[in-house]
Design a protein around this motif. Sequence first.
Motif, PDB file in Angstrom:
ATOM      1  N   PHE A  31       0.833  -1.202   0.000  1.00 13.63           N
ATOM      2  CA  PHE A  31       0.000   0.000   0.000  1.00 13.63           C
ATOM      3  C   PHE A  31       0.867   1.251   0.000  1.00 13.63           C
ATOM      4  CE2 PHE A  31      -3.033  -3.156   1.356  1.00 13.63           C
ATOM      5  CZ  PHE A  31      -4.178  -2.748   0.693  1.00 13.63           C
ATOM      6  N   ASP A  32       0.376   2.268  -0.668  1.00 13.06           N
ATOM      7  CA  ASP A  32       1.075   3.553  -0.641  1.00 13.06           C
ATOM      8  C   ASP A  32       0.704   4.321   0.614  1.00 13.06           C
ATOM      9  OD1 ASP A  32       2.281   3.394  -3.336  1.00 13.06           O
ATOM     10  OD2 ASP A  32       0.182   3.332  -3.962  1.00 13.06           O
ATOM     11  N   VAL A  33      -0.525   4.126   1.067  1.00 16.25           N
ATOM     12  CA  VAL A  33      -1.000   4.885   2.224  1.00 16.25           C
ATOM     13  C   VAL A  33      -1.756   3.975   3.189  1.00 16.25           C
ATOM     14  CG1 VAL A  33      -2.360   6.882   2.973  1.00 16.25           C
ATOM     15  CG2 VAL A  33      -1.459   6.821   0.640  1.00 16.25           C
ATOM     16  N   TYR A  34      -1.362   3.994   4.450  1.00 11.00           N
ATOM     17  CA  TYR A  34      -2.180   3.381   5.495  1.00 11.00           C
ATOM     18  C   TYR A  34      -2.948   4.500   6.175  1.00 11.00           C
ATOM     19  CZ  TYR A  34      -0.342  -1.285   5.003  1.00 11.00           C
ATOM     20  OH  TYR A  34      -0.042  -2.533   4.513  1.00 11.00           O
ATOM     21  N   SER A  35      -4.143   4.713   5.680  1.00  9.40           N
ATOM     22  CA  SER A  35      -4.995   5.708   6.289  1.00  9.40           C
ATOM     23  C   SER A  35      -5.892   4.960   7.286  1.00  9.40           C
ATOM     24  CB  SER A  35      -5.759   6.391   5.152  1.00  9.40           C
ATOM     25  OG  SER A  35      -7.052   6.676   5.511  1.00  9.40           O
ATOM     26  N   GLY A  36      -6.993   5.526   7.671  1.00 13.66           N
ATOM     27  CA  GLY A  36      -7.871   4.816   8.583  1.00 13.66           C
ATOM     28  C   GLY A  36      -8.836   5.783   9.222  1.00 13.66           C
ATOM     29  N   GLU A  37      -9.798   5.211   9.919  1.00 16.69           N
ATOM     30  CA  GLU A  37     -10.815   6.053  10.550  1.00 16.69           C
ATOM     31  C   GLU A  37     -10.184   7.038  11.525  1.00 16.69           C
ATOM     32  OE1 GLU A  37     -14.225   3.722  11.939  1.00 16.69           O
ATOM     33  OE2 GLU A  37     -13.745   2.251  10.385  1.00 16.69           O
ATOM     34  N   SER A  38      -9.080   6.609  12.159  1.00 24.30           N
ATOM     35  CA  SER A  38      -8.425   7.465  13.155  1.00 24.30           C
ATOM     36  C   SER A  38      -7.796   8.708  12.533  1.00 24.30           C
ATOM     37  CB  SER A  38      -7.321   6.691  13.861  1.00 24.30           C
ATOM     38  OG  SER A  38      -6.256   6.440  12.957  1.00 24.30           O
ATOM     39  N   GLN A  39      -7.517   8.638  11.237  1.00 22.47           N
ATOM     40  CA  GLN A  39      -6.758   9.705  10.604  1.00 22.47           C
ATOM     41  C   GLN A  39      -7.619  10.873  10.130  1.00 22.47           C
ATOM     42  OE1 GLN A  39      -3.211   9.230  10.549  1.00 22.47           O
ATOM     43  NE2 GLN A  39      -4.029   7.671  11.932  1.00 22.47           N
ATOM     44  N   VAL A  40      -8.934  10.681  10.194  1.00 24.07           N
ATOM     45  CA  VAL A  40      -9.819  11.746   9.719  1.00 24.07           C
ATOM     46  C   VAL A  40      -9.818  12.875  10.748  1.00 24.07           C
ATOM     47  CG1 VAL A  40     -12.139  12.306   8.934  1.00 24.07           C
ATOM     48  CG2 VAL A  40     -11.239   9.990   8.600  1.00 24.07           C
ATOM     49  N   LYS A  41      -9.509  14.060  10.284  1.00 25.68           N
ATOM     50  CA  LYS A  41      -9.370  15.181  11.209  1.00 25.68           C
ATOM     51  C   LYS A  41     -10.721  15.722  11.674  1.00 25.68           C
ATOM     52  CE  LYS A  41      -5.120  16.912   9.111  1.00 25.68           C
ATOM     53  NZ  LYS A  41      -5.280  16.666   7.659  1.00 25.68           N
ATOM     54  N   ALA A  42     -10.752  16.135  12.925  1.00 26.79           N
ATOM     55  CA  ALA A  42     -11.982  16.707  13.481  1.00 26.79           C
ATOM     56  C   ALA A  42     -12.406  17.936  12.674  1.00 26.79           C
ATOM     57  CB  ALA A  42     -11.775  17.089  14.942  1.00 26.79           C
ATOM     58  N   GLU A  43     -11.421  18.702  12.202  1.00 22.94           N
ATOM     59  CA  GLU A  43     -11.739  19.908  11.418  1.00 22.94           C
ATOM     60  C   GLU A  43     -12.485  19.552  10.128  1.00 22.94           C
ATOM     61  OE1 GLU A  43      -8.663  19.352  13.361  1.00 22.94           O
ATOM     62  OE2 GLU A  43      -7.482  20.166  11.704  1.00 22.94           O
ATOM     63  N   SER A  44     -12.052  18.457   9.495  1.00 21.24           N
ATOM     64  CA  SER A  44     -12.708  18.077   8.236  1.00 21.24           C
ATOM     65  C   SER A  44     -14.164  17.746   8.492  1.00 21.24           C
ATOM     66  CB  SER A  44     -12.059  16.843   7.615  1.00 21.24           C
ATOM     67  OG  SER A  44     -10.689  16.890   7.756  1.00 21.24           O
ATOM     68  N   MET A  45     -14.396  17.044   9.625  1.00 25.46           N
ATOM     69  CA  MET A  45     -15.782  16.687   9.923  1.00 25.46           C
ATOM     70  C   MET A  45     -16.571  17.942  10.277  1.00 25.46           C
ATOM     71  SD  MET A  45     -15.488  12.964  11.751  1.00 25.46           S
ATOM     72  CE  MET A  45     -14.037  13.211  12.754  1.00 25.46           C
ATOM     73  N   ALA A  46     -15.917  18.842  11.025  1.00 25.81           N
ATOM     74  CA  ALA A  46     -16.603  20.068  11.406  1.00 25.81           C
ATOM     75  C   ALA A  46     -16.992  20.887  10.178  1.00 25.81           C
ATOM     76  CB  ALA A  46     -15.722  20.888  12.341  1.00 25.81           C
ATOM     77  N   SER A  47     -16.077  20.997   9.218  1.00 28.24           N
ATOM     78  CA  SER A  47     -16.433  21.808   8.054  1.00 28.24           C
ATOM     79  C   SER A  47     -17.471  21.075   7.198  1.00 28.24           C
ATOM     80  CB  SER A  47     -15.192  22.203   7.240  1.00 28.24           C
ATOM     81  OG  SER A  47     -14.645  21.098   6.592  1.00 28.24           O
TER      82      SER A  47
END
Length: 643
Positions: free
Chosen positions: A323-339
């Motif tokens: 994989f190029d990126v190991y992202s995940g639910e933990s990586q989603v920023k609170a700011e992104s959800m807020a906006s």
Amino acid sequence: ADSLTASVQALTLQSTTKTSKFAGCFPTLNPMDIYREHIAEELGKAAGIDSDLIFSRLAWTNTLDKGDLSLPVAALRIKKKPDELAAELASKFPESDLIHPPTAFGPHLQFFCKAAPLTNTVLGRILSEKAAFGTNGNMGLKDPSDPSKGQKKIIIEFSSPNIAKPFHAGHLRSTIIGGFLANLHTVMGWDVIKMNYLGDWGKQYGLLANGFKYFGNEEALTKDPINHLFDVYVKINRIVGDQEGPIKELKEQIKTKKEKGEDVATEEAELAKLVDVSEDEKARRYFKSMEDGDPDALALWARFRDLSIAKYKQTYARLNIDFDVYSGESQVKAESMASAYKAMEKAGVTEESDGAIIADFTKHGAKKLGKAIIVRKDGTPLYLTRDIGAILERDEKYHFDKMIYVVAAQQDLHLAQLFKVTELMGNKDLASRCQHINFGMVHGMSTRKGTVKFLDDILRDVGDKMHEVMKKNETKYSQVANPEETADTLGITSVMVQDMTGKRVNGYDFNLDAMTSFEGDTGPYLQYAHARLCSMARKSELNIDELDSADFSLLTERHAIDLIRLLASWPDVLVNTSKTLEPVTVLSYLFRMTHMLSSSYDVLKVIGSEPELKKARMALYAAARQVLNNGMRVLGLNPVERS
Ligand code: ARG
């Protein structure tokens, strides 16, 4: 995947990208395009029809008896009975060096390539282009007429298991199909980003952290993090289960007493105490501390995550996936959800309901999507909320042209809601660049020792079984240099080929005996076909690198010509596969080839033939081996040289 990238680049550089007047026509890369161009021009001139129209309507055929290319003449939109039109066009078609006079077959005009030029082009190209044959770096360009504008970028999100939970059949399928889609887009010239979106956040990680305090073992954690964390998770969950009973009982008592109008103060105090010391509540509190950024809590969680990823990487490597990126639910920023909340509110997508924020899709012309909670009563985000934040972040960070989510059909609704919210929020363009690639369920996936927990268990078990199957053929077994390793590779091939055998939407039964058999259209059979061609090359004692100087005109038998015609269509199969996005499109082609090969061996003998003929036939088989190899690699398989 790196070697795939290299082969595409090699070919794209090597081809002078001689542009055709027809869009999407690459005669230097795809031999069939030479024929399409030729037919379109010749027929256009002879019959006074727009050659672009002819070009775009020329179709490949499902069986060789229907020709190499076929033109359904009704598609030319000429006011004439199709049968008559086909006959008329057939008679008008001029004599050609490349193709036989076309035949009218009902409403179809069928074109058959003349054998000699086809053979020279196809075998010559396969033997010189090797791994690059069939790839087409132009397909992934932003603008095929101007390569300086660069490649299109695609994110393929796949596998995405949940830390400390079993790697179930859905993750297995996502991994196999996603790996294939990544390879496919790579050979078609896209800039591919392989992303793993881990389930690595939520109350259950609070539970896991507390469980680790009771049952954790440092040594076991570093040695086998995935299994150890799962053990811990199971144990702590058992406690949660045990504690749930009394709590539920008490709640019921309170309810009945209240109904009778009795005093419940003692019971309520008792309940509060029970809840307060329960693991479930402790987990909630722990997770809250993670959300609040408590460094110790986060450090422990990060260790669990990092160790799990390190272990996953080893297993993925066995499947040729990195994989190029190991992202995940933990990586989603609170700011992104807020906006996102703001944008949703502003666009009128969300509303309040019982203290929670919900999206009611039925009010937005999407009845089937029902309602979804976006923010819980207590203010915490959900699985969907994180995906909404993530889609916006990815768009901003990667500026992708396309994004594919490879997720089980059980989550059809979830992804439809995600895309709809995205669209309603005012990101219609973003939503239109995203696609859910779904698949059906696997039934009864288990090892012989019991139900499966992890991908490693499955692969080990299938490898063991494969080893047993191999041992049954003693003579062959004794010739395999490294039986353990071969069994392992064949085992992985078995699982993958079984998975790719039907259309993605179809589920299937996990059948260890059937998938590891050398008979039928199975993984081992495919590997055997490849190994047999390798062995033929070894035994021929010819220099494989000099086969392109063979006299191809000696290949005159029906079997030889049909095999060449099939090899010629490999680049088209890849083009078609980029439309279907189905592994089975490639797999059925490969099985067609193996069947043709097996009926050719007696007719087209190499050993014992005159030197020139021997060389020509070996060239044919070497070309077939190359295309088989190329196809297997796109599927993510490791072709073996001996089996
Ligand atoms: N971790 C999820 C599961 O196991 C799959 C994630 C799918 N991808 C997504 N963006 N929701 O069910």
